[in-house]
Scaffold this motif. Structure first.
Motif, PDB file in Angstrom:
ATOM      1  N   PHE A 199       0.829  -1.194   0.000  1.00  0.00           N
ATOM      2  CA  PHE A 199       0.000   0.000   0.000  1.00  0.00           C
ATOM      3  C   PHE A 199       0.873   1.257   0.000  1.00  0.00           C
ATOM      4  O   PHE A 199       0.571   2.240  -0.683  1.00  0.00           O
ATOM      5  N   SER A 200       1.971   1.211   0.736  1.00  0.00           N
ATOM      6  CA  SER A 200       2.915   2.337   0.731  1.00  0.00           C
ATOM      7  C   SER A 200       3.495   2.546  -0.663  1.00  0.00           C
ATOM      8  O   SER A 200       3.730   3.689  -1.082  1.00  0.00           O
ATOM      9  N   LYS A 201       3.734   1.452  -1.390  1.00  0.00           N
ATOM     10  CA  LYS A 201       4.222   1.567  -2.772  1.00  0.00           C
ATOM     11  C   LYS A 201       3.168   2.225  -3.661  1.00  0.00           C
ATOM     12  O   LYS A 201       3.507   3.004  -4.552  1.00  0.00           O
ATOM     13  N   ILE A 202       1.904   1.932  -3.427  1.00  0.00           N
ATOM     14  CA  ILE A 202       0.829   2.560  -4.195  1.00  0.00           C
ATOM     15  C   ILE A 202       0.882   4.077  -3.997  1.00  0.00           C
ATOM     16  O   ILE A 202       0.826   4.843  -4.956  1.00  0.00           O
ATOM     17  N   VAL A 203       1.013   4.495  -2.749  1.00  0.00           N
ATOM     18  CA  VAL A 203       1.064   5.923  -2.438  1.00  0.00           C
ATOM     19  C   VAL A 203       2.285   6.568  -3.097  1.00  0.00           C
ATOM     20  O   VAL A 203       2.196   7.654  -3.672  1.00  0.00           O
ATOM     21  N   GLU A 204       3.424   5.875  -3.047  1.00  0.00           N
ATOM     22  CA  GLU A 204       4.646   6.382  -3.684  1.00  0.00           C
ATOM     23  C   GLU A 204       4.439   6.547  -5.192  1.00  0.00           C
ATOM     24  O   GLU A 204       4.795   7.586  -5.774  1.00  0.00           O
ATOM     25  N   GLU A 205       3.864   5.548  -5.819  1.00  0.00           N
ATOM     26  CA  GLU A 205       3.639   5.604  -7.263  1.00  0.00           C
ATOM     27  C   GLU A 205       2.608   6.675  -7.622  1.00  0.00           C
ATOM     28  O   GLU A 205       2.719   7.325  -8.670  1.00  0.00           O
ATOM     29  N   LEU A 206       1.628   6.879  -6.757  1.00  0.00           N
ATOM     30  CA  LEU A 206       0.654   7.940  -6.992  1.00  0.00           C
ATOM     31  C   LEU A 206       1.345   9.304  -6.975  1.00  0.00           C
ATOM     32  O   LEU A 206       1.056  10.168  -7.802  1.00  0.00           O
TER      33      LEU A 206
ATOM     34  N   ALA B 202       3.521  13.948 -10.025  1.00  0.00           N
ATOM     35  CA  ALA B 202       4.662  14.760 -10.454  1.00  0.00           C
ATOM     36  C   ALA B 202       4.803  14.744 -11.974  1.00  0.00           C
ATOM     37  O   ALA B 202       5.022  15.789 -12.596  1.00  0.00           O
ATOM     38  N   ALA B 203       4.681  13.580 -12.567  1.00  0.00           N
ATOM     39  CA  ALA B 203       4.801  13.472 -14.031  1.00  0.00           C
ATOM     40  C   ALA B 203       3.692  14.256 -14.722  1.00  0.00           C
ATOM     41  O   ALA B 203       3.939  14.948 -15.716  1.00  0.00           O
ATOM     42  N   TYR B 204       2.497  14.176 -14.199  1.00  0.00           N
ATOM     43  CA  TYR B 204       1.372  14.910 -14.782  1.00  0.00           C
ATOM     44  C   TYR B 204       1.581  16.416 -14.644  1.00  0.00           C
ATOM     45  O   TYR B 204       1.431  17.170 -15.607  1.00  0.00           O
ATOM     46  N   ASN B 205       1.929  16.848 -13.444  1.00  0.00           N
ATOM     47  CA  ASN B 205       2.100  18.286 -13.196  1.00  0.00           C
ATOM     48  C   ASN B 205       3.249  18.888 -13.994  1.00  0.00           C
ATOM     49  O   ASN B 205       3.199  20.057 -14.369  1.00  0.00           O
ATOM     50  N   LYS B 206       4.275  18.089 -14.265  1.00  0.00           N
ATOM     51  CA  LYS B 206       5.426  18.565 -15.042  1.00  0.00           C
ATOM     52  C   LYS B 206       5.240  18.328 -16.535  1.00  0.00           C
ATOM     53  O   LYS B 206       6.129  18.624 -17.323  1.00  0.00           O
ATOM     54  N   GLN B 207       4.083  17.755 -16.904  1.00  0.00           N
ATOM     55  CA  GLN B 207       3.739  17.461 -18.295  1.00  0.00           C
ATOM     56  C   GLN B 207       4.812  16.620 -18.988  1.00  0.00           C
ATOM     57  O   GLN B 207       5.186  16.867 -20.132  1.00  0.00           O
ATOM     58  N   LYS B 208       5.278  15.590 -18.279  1.00  0.00           N
ATOM     59  CA  LYS B 208       6.274  14.655 -18.826  1.00  0.00           C
ATOM     60  C   LYS B 208       5.531  13.401 -19.280  1.00  0.00           C
ATOM     61  O   LYS B 208       5.298  12.477 -18.498  1.00  0.00           O
ATOM     62  N   HIS B 209       5.176  13.383 -20.550  1.00  0.00           N
ATOM     63  CA  HIS B 209       4.327  12.339 -21.114  1.00  0.00           C
ATOM     64  C   HIS B 209       4.893  10.933 -20.905  1.00  0.00           C
ATOM     65  O   HIS B 209       4.176  10.036 -20.440  1.00  0.00           O
ATOM     66  N   ASP B 210       6.152  10.713 -21.247  1.00  0.00           N
ATOM     67  CA  ASP B 210       6.738   9.372 -21.102  1.00  0.00           C
ATOM     68  C   ASP B 210       6.787   8.945 -19.642  1.00  0.00           C
ATOM     69  O   ASP B 210       6.524   7.774 -19.321  1.00  0.00           O
TER      70      ASP B 210
ATOM     71  N   SER C  79       4.590   5.953 -14.968  1.00  0.00           N
ATOM     72  CA  SER C  79       4.097   6.011 -13.593  1.00  0.00           C
ATOM     73  C   SER C  79       2.665   5.490 -13.467  1.00  0.00           C
ATOM     74  O   SER C  79       2.326   4.862 -12.455  1.00  0.00           O
ATOM     75  N   ILE C  80       1.828   5.720 -14.478  1.00  0.00           N
ATOM     76  CA  ILE C  80       0.482   5.128 -14.443  1.00  0.00           C
ATOM     77  C   ILE C  80       0.595   3.605 -14.488  1.00  0.00           C
ATOM     78  O   ILE C  80      -0.099   2.894 -13.751  1.00  0.00           O
ATOM     79  N   GLY C  81       1.475   3.092 -15.333  1.00  0.00           N
ATOM     80  CA  GLY C  81       1.693   1.643 -15.391  1.00  0.00           C
ATOM     81  C   GLY C  81       2.179   1.097 -14.063  1.00  0.00           C
ATOM     82  O   GLY C  81       1.678   0.070 -13.582  1.00  0.00           O
ATOM     83  N   ASP C  82       3.156   1.784 -13.450  1.00  0.00           N
ATOM     84  CA  ASP C  82       3.666   1.350 -12.145  1.00  0.00           C
ATOM     85  C   ASP C  82       2.575   1.389 -11.082  1.00  0.00           C
ATOM     86  O   ASP C  82       2.497   0.504 -10.220  1.00  0.00           O
ATOM     87  N   LEU C  83       1.737   2.405 -11.142  1.00  0.00           N
ATOM     88  CA  LEU C  83       0.627   2.509 -10.195  1.00  0.00           C
ATOM     89  C   LEU C  83      -0.322   1.323 -10.349  1.00  0.00           C
ATOM     90  O   LEU C  83      -0.721   0.698  -9.356  1.00  0.00           O
TER      91      LEU C  83
END
Length: 103
Positions: A33-40, A45-53, A58-62
């Motif tokens: 569960f802690s890993k879920i929170v980390e991946e979220l 961060a990726a979304y806010n920085k607009q880093k598509h790749d 990160s969505i896959g890891d989540l």
């Protein structure tokens, strides 16, 4: 981006086997569960920085961490997704300021 077109069910089954081979399924779900929170956080961060790749990764890891967690707590991730879909698919409401509000 890889497009092997495996179904969610196939991916979940393969991931379950992968996690079993690495002795992850019998571990404390609190750790996962802690890993879920980390991946979220990484997804945010990726979304806010607009880093598509990074967002794809990160969505896959989540999803991976959620699938492993579901198996650790004795649930089938496909059944969980189906249950959520069956609950919302006919839901009525409207979107207000980008948020769906059910009736």
């Amino acid at each position: 981006m890889n497009n092997d077109n495996e179904s969610f069910e196939e991916i979940a089954a393969g991931l379950t086997q992968w996690a079993k081979e690495r002795d992850l399924l019998d571990k404390d779900p609190h750790i996962q569960f802690s890993k879920i929170v980390e991946e979220l956080g990484e997804t945010s961060a990726a979304y806010n920085k607009q880093k598509h790749d990074d967002l794809i990764d990160s969505i896959g890891d989540l999803l991976v961490t959620i699938i492993i967690f579901s198996k650790q707590v004795g649930m089938n991730p496909v059944d969980c997704l189906n249950e959520a879909w069956q609950t919302i698919k006919d839901r009525q409401g409207k979107t207000i300021n980008g948020v769906f509000v059910k009736d």
